[in-house]
Design an enzyme around this catalytic site. Structure first.
Site, PDB file in Angstrom:
ATOM      1  N   LYS A   1       0.819  -1.209   0.000  1.00 20.86           N
ATOM      2  CA  LYS A   1       0.000   0.000   0.000  1.00 20.86           C
ATOM      3  C   LYS A   1       0.865   1.277   0.000  1.00 20.86           C
ATOM      4  O   LYS A   1       2.084   1.212   0.150  1.00 20.86           O
ATOM      5  CB  LYS A   1      -0.940  -0.024   1.215  1.00 20.86           C
ATOM      6  CG  LYS A   1      -1.969  -1.161   1.168  1.00 20.86           C
ATOM      7  CD  LYS A   1      -2.882  -1.094  -0.043  1.00 20.86           C
ATOM      8  CE  LYS A   1      -4.210  -1.800   0.132  1.00 20.86           C
ATOM      9  NZ  LYS A   1      -4.182  -3.257  -0.136  1.00 20.86           N
TER      10      LYS A   1
HETATM   11  C1  LIG Z   1      -5.529  -4.084   0.577  1.00 18.81           C
HETATM   12  C2  LIG Z   1      -6.995  -3.950   0.637  1.00 18.81           C
HETATM   13  C3  LIG Z   1      -7.756  -4.466   1.701  1.00 18.81           C
HETATM   14  C4  LIG Z   1      -7.195  -5.357   2.765  1.00 18.81           C
HETATM   15  O1  LIG Z   1      -6.104  -4.873   3.439  1.00 18.81           O
HETATM   16  P1  LIG Z   1      -5.073  -5.889   4.131  1.00 18.81           P
HETATM   17  O2  LIG Z   1      -4.269  -4.974   4.990  1.00 18.81           O
HETATM   18  O3  LIG Z   1      -4.249  -6.509   3.045  1.00 18.81           O
HETATM   19  O4  LIG Z   1      -5.847  -6.871   4.920  1.00 18.81           O
HETATM   20  C5  LIG Z   1      -9.108  -4.210   1.722  1.00 18.81           C
HETATM   21  N1  LIG Z   1      -9.706  -3.516   0.740  1.00 18.81           N
HETATM   22  C6  LIG Z   1      -9.024  -3.023  -0.311  1.00 18.81           C
HETATM   23  C7  LIG Z   1      -9.739  -2.246  -1.350  1.00 18.81           C
HETATM   24  C8  LIG Z   1      -7.651  -3.250  -0.410  1.00 18.81           C
HETATM   25  O5  LIG Z   1      -6.988  -2.799  -1.472  1.00 18.81           O
END
Ligand SMILES: *Cc1c(COP(=O)(O)O)cnc(C)c1O
Length: 395
Positions: A186
């Site tokens: 992210k």
């Molecule tokens: C990455 C993501 C998640 C989940 O996040 P994690 O930290 O990987 O559990 C949920 N929703 C969206 C749209 C994402 O891109």
């Protein structure tokens, strides 16, 4: 897009603080930790930056979604309207809450189409979970108005759009609760981590308690804490929070680099008449993690994505064929491949996900390509990429 590109001395120093004290736990150990509260510092700084009263840092974005649903009172048999273009965590979290994900169409913002939400409503609808995909906003003002008029909870999945705003207000702060992810890929990362944000004092109390077995977190004697509610363990460790704290302090620099890189590529691409861009309700608020564009049809989009990646412009995602982000290839959902039986109340209510028809979303995602924007590109990288774009699009 990914914060991991710019790990440096700042992350190392934050982690070293934690290792030096030996306190990896975010609560208690007041004397031993010698003033280092990485999770707490992160929460204060993110809340301040977003202009929201409360933030609770947790183990992942998925944990944040679970916390959000629980603290909005979503449970057995409730329906939650969700988009088909997101990450699988969205429907997983709804199912884990014992609730039913109900898919509605998206529009050219790549988020839920506010004009088509009404057609997904039933007497069991309790919430809308809007997802701000690929760094920018859905039509959040109209979606918020719809939820208000219908008496629905509004949960924002802002996992992909930290730092993005709509008319100056941070995404994630429009609904009852907003969710963020700081997973390894992210915009900013904790390694693994997530957060919920809310202006509601009561919802915040429920959130931090729910994320830690229901502990009330009053006082500094953990053994004396009471359990106002039943919860789980969705805690983050101080090590992860420490990485995230250093990353959060780089967010402005990350956004600036993304915006400048994206602008250069977008200008080069805009010259080609076959290209249209994803609709941005407020272009100023785009976090610019992706340059997302549409081709005239499925065939040309698939071919263009292939040619761009092969020609050196890597990181061009064609989501229609990928099995992470779009309903079409979520075969595990379509076949309901759960490890254990679903709660009995879900069976009469869950639709047959193998038969969901979302023709507008299909038509849109089939034409869409998202190019990831990197932080580390230098002018020569941008120039090369622009040459590739020009070669591929003039064929
Ligand atoms: C990455 C993501 C998640 C989940 O996040 P994690 O930290 O990987 O559990 C949920 N929703 C969206 C749209 C994402 O891109």
């Amino acid at each position: 897009m990914p914060g991991f590109e710019i790990f440096g001395e700042e992350e190392r120093r934050q982690v070293q603080d934690v290792l030096d004290t030996g306190v990896l736990f975010r609560y208690g150990f007041d004397a031993a930790r010698r003033g280092h509260w990485k999770a707490l510092d992160f929460e204060k700084e993110l809340a301040q930056r977003l202009g929201v009263a409360h933030c609770h840092l947790c183990a992942s974005g998925t944990a944040a979604l679970n916390i959000a649903l629980a603290t909005c009172g979503i449970g057995a048999g409730d329906e939650v309207i969700v988009p088909p273009f997101t990450f699988v965590a969205t429907f997983e979290a709804v199912l884990a809450a014992g609730a039913v994900p109900v898919f509605a169409e998206i529009d050219e913002t790549l988020g839920l189409d506010p004009e088509l939400l009404a057609s997904a409503l039933t007497p069991r609808t309790k919430a809308v979970m809007v997802v701000h995909m690929c760094g920018a906003m859905a039509r959040i003002d109209e979606i918020a108005t719809f939820c208000k008029n219908k008496g629905l909870m509004l949960i924002e999945d802002t996992c992909q759009s930290v730092g993005a705003t709509f008319r100056g207000k941070a995404l994630g702060t429009f609904g009852h609760i907003g969710c963020f992810s700081f997973d390894p890929v992210k915009t900013i990362t904790c390694g693994e981590g997530g957060a919920v944000v809310t202006d509601d004092d009561r919802r915040y109390e429920l959130a931090h308690a729910y994320a830690d077995h229901g502990h009330d977190h009053i006082g500094n004697d953990r053994g004396a804490e009471t359990h106002p509610i039943i919860g789980y363990n969705y805690r983050i460790s101080e090590l992860n929070a420490a990485v995230g704290l250093a990353q959060l302090r780089k967010l402005d620099a990350i956004l600036a680099a993304q915006r400048s890189n994206k602008a250069a590529l977008k200008a080069a691409m805009a010259k080609f008449p076959q290209i249209s861009f994803r609709r941005l309700p407020d272009p100023e608020g785009d976090s610019a993690t992706f340059l997302t564009f549409m081709l005239p049809d499925e065939k040309s989009a698939r071919q263009t994505a292939r040619d761009l990646n092969a020609g050196g412009a890597d990181g061009c995602f064609y989501y229609y064929d990928n099995n992470w982000h779009y309903l079409r290839n979520w075969h595990h959902l379509k076949e309901m491949k759960t490890v254990a039986p679903l709660p009995a109340h879900l069976n009469p209510h869950c639709p047959d996900y193998g038969r969901i028809a979302l023709p507008r979303s299909d038509a849109l995602i089939a034409r869409t390509i998202a190019m990831q924007i990197k932080l580390g590109w230098r002018q020569t990288d941008l120039d090369k990429r622009i040459t590739t774009i020009q070669n591929v699009l003039s064929r």
